[in-house]
Design an enzyme around this catalytic site. Sequence first.
Site, PDB file in Angstrom:
ATOM      1  N   ALA A  71       0.831  -1.211   0.000  1.00  0.00           N
ATOM      2  CA  ALA A  71       0.000   0.000   0.000  1.00  0.00           C
ATOM      3  C   ALA A  71       0.860   1.252   0.000  1.00  0.00           C
ATOM      4  CB  ALA A  71      -0.915  -0.009   1.225  1.00  0.00           C
ATOM      5  N   THR A  72       2.000   1.192   0.668  1.00  0.00           N
ATOM      6  CA  THR A  72       2.885   2.364   0.708  1.00  0.00           C
ATOM      7  C   THR A  72       3.261   2.791  -0.707  1.00  0.00           C
ATOM      8  OG1 THR A  72       3.757   1.683   2.855  1.00  0.00           O
ATOM      9  CG2 THR A  72       5.114   3.200   1.571  1.00  0.00           C
ATOM     10  N   ASN A 153      -6.358   2.761  10.927  1.00  0.00           N
ATOM     11  CA  ASN A 153      -5.619   1.591  11.411  1.00  0.00           C
ATOM     12  C   ASN A 153      -5.574   1.493  12.929  1.00  0.00           C
ATOM     13  OD1 ASN A 153      -4.091   3.867  10.233  1.00  0.00           O
ATOM     14  ND2 ASN A 153      -2.395   3.029  11.421  1.00  0.00           N
ATOM     15  N   GLN A 181      -7.088  -0.789   5.489  1.00  0.00           N
ATOM     16  CA  GLN A 181      -7.700  -1.383   6.687  1.00  0.00           C
ATOM     17  C   GLN A 181      -9.187  -1.680   6.496  1.00  0.00           C
ATOM     18  OE1 GLN A 181      -6.189  -2.530   9.275  1.00  0.00           O
ATOM     19  NE2 GLN A 181      -4.151  -1.601   9.108  1.00  0.00           N
ATOM     20  N   SER A 201      -2.955  -3.445   0.567  1.00  0.00           N
ATOM     21  CA  SER A 201      -1.844  -4.379   0.788  1.00  0.00           C
ATOM     22  C   SER A 201      -2.403  -5.761   1.098  1.00  0.00           C
ATOM     23  CB  SER A 201      -1.038  -3.939   2.015  1.00  0.00           C
ATOM     24  OG  SER A 201       0.173  -3.333   1.664  1.00  0.00           O
ATOM     25  N   ALA A 202      -1.881  -6.794   0.435  1.00  0.00           N
ATOM     26  CA  ALA A 202      -2.433  -8.145   0.610  1.00  0.00           C
ATOM     27  C   ALA A 202      -2.260  -8.694   2.025  1.00  0.00           C
ATOM     28  CB  ALA A 202      -1.765  -9.096  -0.383  1.00  0.00           C
ATOM     29  N   HIS A 203      -1.157  -8.297   2.691  1.00  0.00           N
ATOM     30  CA  HIS A 203      -0.888  -8.922   3.995  1.00  0.00           C
ATOM     31  C   HIS A 203      -1.843  -8.466   5.096  1.00  0.00           C
ATOM     32  CE1 HIS A 203       1.330  -5.605   6.169  1.00  0.00           C
ATOM     33  NE2 HIS A 203       1.409  -5.147   4.942  1.00  0.00           N
ATOM     34  N   THR A 239       9.445  -6.908 -13.204  1.00  0.00           N
ATOM     35  CA  THR A 239       8.849  -8.234 -13.367  1.00  0.00           C
ATOM     36  C   THR A 239       7.889  -8.516 -12.217  1.00  0.00           C
ATOM     37  OG1 THR A 239      10.857  -8.965 -14.448  1.00  0.00           O
ATOM     38  CG2 THR A 239       9.387 -10.690 -13.628  1.00  0.00           C
ATOM     39  N   CYS A 328       5.673   5.814  21.192  1.00  0.00           N
ATOM     40  CA  CYS A 328       6.827   6.212  21.993  1.00  0.00           C
ATOM     41  C   CYS A 328       7.494   5.029  22.674  1.00  0.00           C
ATOM     42  CB  CYS A 328       6.417   7.200  23.060  1.00  0.00           C
ATOM     43  SG  CYS A 328       5.347   6.475  24.267  1.00  0.00           S
TER      44      CYS A 328
HETATM   45  C1  LIG Z   1      -4.130   2.393   6.813  1.00  0.00           C
HETATM   46  C2  LIG Z   1      -2.824   1.887   6.334  1.00  0.00           C
HETATM   47  N1  LIG Z   1      -2.333   2.359   5.178  1.00  0.00           N
HETATM   48  C3  LIG Z   1      -1.158   1.957   4.683  1.00  0.00           C
HETATM   49  C4  LIG Z   1      -0.404   1.015   5.347  1.00  0.00           C
HETATM   50  C5  LIG Z   1       0.903   0.605   4.741  1.00  0.00           C
HETATM   51  O1  LIG Z   1       0.873  -0.742   4.390  1.00  0.00           O
HETATM   52  P1  LIG Z   1       2.206  -1.434   3.870  1.00  0.00           P
HETATM   53  O2  LIG Z   1       3.179  -1.370   5.005  1.00  0.00           O
HETATM   54  O3  LIG Z   1       1.806  -2.820   3.546  1.00  0.00           O
HETATM   55  O4  LIG Z   1       2.676  -0.662   2.717  1.00  0.00           O
HETATM   56  C6  LIG Z   1      -0.870   0.490   6.541  1.00  0.00           C
HETATM   57  C7  LIG Z   1      -0.066  -0.480   7.317  1.00  0.00           C
HETATM   58  O5  LIG Z   1      -0.166  -0.577   8.520  1.00  0.00           O
HETATM   59  C8  LIG Z   1      -2.107   0.926   7.052  1.00  0.00           C
HETATM   60  O6  LIG Z   1      -2.617   0.461   8.186  1.00  0.00           O
END
Ligand SMILES: Cc1ncc(COP(=O)(O)O)c(C=O)c1O
Length: 398
Positions: A71-72, A153, A181, A201-203, A239, A328
Site C-alpha cells: 500500500a505504501t 488503522n 484497513q 496491501s495483501a498482507h 517483473t 513512543c
Molecule cells: C491504513 C494503512 N495504510 C497503509 C499502510 C501501509 O501498508 P504497507 O506497510 O503494507 O505498505 C498500513 C499499514 O499498517 C495501514 O494500516
Amino acid sequence: MEVYLDNNATTKIDPLVFEEMKPFLTDVYGNPNSLHKFGAGTHKKMAEALDYLYEGINANDADDIVITANATESINTVIKGIWIDKILNGEKKHIITTEVEHPATTAACKFLESQGVAVTYLSVNEEGVIEAQDVKNAIKEETALVSVMWANNETGKIFPIKEIGAICKEAGVPFHTDGTQAIGKIPVDVQACNVDYMSFSAHKFHGPKGVGGLYIRKGFKLTPLLHGGEQMGGNRAGTVDVASMVGMGLAMKLATSPMALAYEENHVRKLRDKLEAAILEMPETIVIGGTSNRTPNTTLISIRGVEGESMLWDLNQNLIGASTGSACASEDLEANPVMNAFGSDSELAHTGVRFSLSRFNTEEEIDFAIEQIKKAIIRLRGISSSYAYAPASHASGL
Ligand SMILES: Cc1ncc(COP(=O)(O)O)c(C=O)c1O
C-alpha cells in the site's frame, strides 16, 4: 497458549492462499512476459487473480488495477503522480488529506509540502472521523487531490467515503482512498463510492507480504513511480511477482466473499466486543473515539495509569501480541498522532493499547487474553507511581 491480536499490523497468511502460491515459487517459474510455454503457464492464474481483485472491490472492467509491492507504494504512486501530472505543470497546487492518515500518506504529503505544495490536514471530530462537509469546505479551485483513508488503522473508525466520493465527483477533484484497513473487514465498493484511486496491501487480509494493489478508475491514469519495462501496461515497471499476485488474488476472493464479510460482521465483532467489554469492566478505561461505526475487529483502549509500552511488554511475556497506540519508547518521544488528533491530554496519548482480531481468532483465545490483560492492568497499576494519586483527569470527554 499464544494469542495474536495485532492483525491491523499484519495477518497470518491463509493456508489456502499459501497452497495456491506454491507452484509459482517452484515449478511454474517462467517470466510472465516471455513468449515460451514457461512464461505462458502463469497467464491463466494471473488473469484469474486480477478477476478476483476486480470482483473484491467491485471495479469496472474498464478500470485498472496495478500490482505494486504494498500500500505504501500505491499511495506514493498516487500522491507523487498527481504532483507530477497536475501540480508541477502549474495546473493545480493543493491537496486535501486528514490528520490521522497512515504515515505512508502523511510522509508523502509532507514531502510535497517541502516542495511548495499546499496541503490541508483535516482534523477528526470527537468520534474520530472527519466530516464529509469539511472536505467540501476545503476544496478550492486549485485542489489537485483529496486523499482520505477508508478505515483508520488505530481506532478502526470508518470514514464517510461514499459522501466524500460524491463531493469530489461533483467538484471534479480526483479522490484517493487508502483502503488498506477496510478490505476484508467491511464491504468496499469503489464504484458505489465514486473512488478514483484506492490503495491496498495483501498482507492485511491474509495474503502474502510484499504485494499490494492500486485501483485506478478509467480515465485517471497517472505518471508511474517506476519506469522501465512495459509490465502492468507501463503503469508499474518491473517483473511481476507471480506467486504473490496469485496469492493476493485468492486472499481477496476469500476475504471479500459475502460469507467472509458476514463472519467478520458477526463472529469477529462478537469476539472483539467480548474482549472490549471485559477490559472496560476495569475502572478508568475508555475506548478512544467511542464504539460507533468501527471495523468489527479493532479496539483502541486507553487504560489510565498503564503506559502502552509497558502493557505490551507485559502481555508479550504471556504470549499475547497487541500494539500500542503510542509510538513512543520513552516519555520524550512523540505520542501517536491519532491520539493527539483527538485533542487527548498527554497521559491519555501514552496509554492506548490496540487489539485487532481476525477470522483466525477463537473464543478460547479471547478468554485467555481477557484473563491476562486484566492481570496485567492490576500488576502495572500496582507499580505505577502516578496511578494511585492522580485525579482521573481524562476519564470523560472522549
Ligand atoms: C491504513 C494503512 N495504510 C497503509 C499502510 C501501509 O501498508 P504497507 O506497510 O503494507 O505498505 C498500513 C499499514 O499498517 C495501514 O494500516
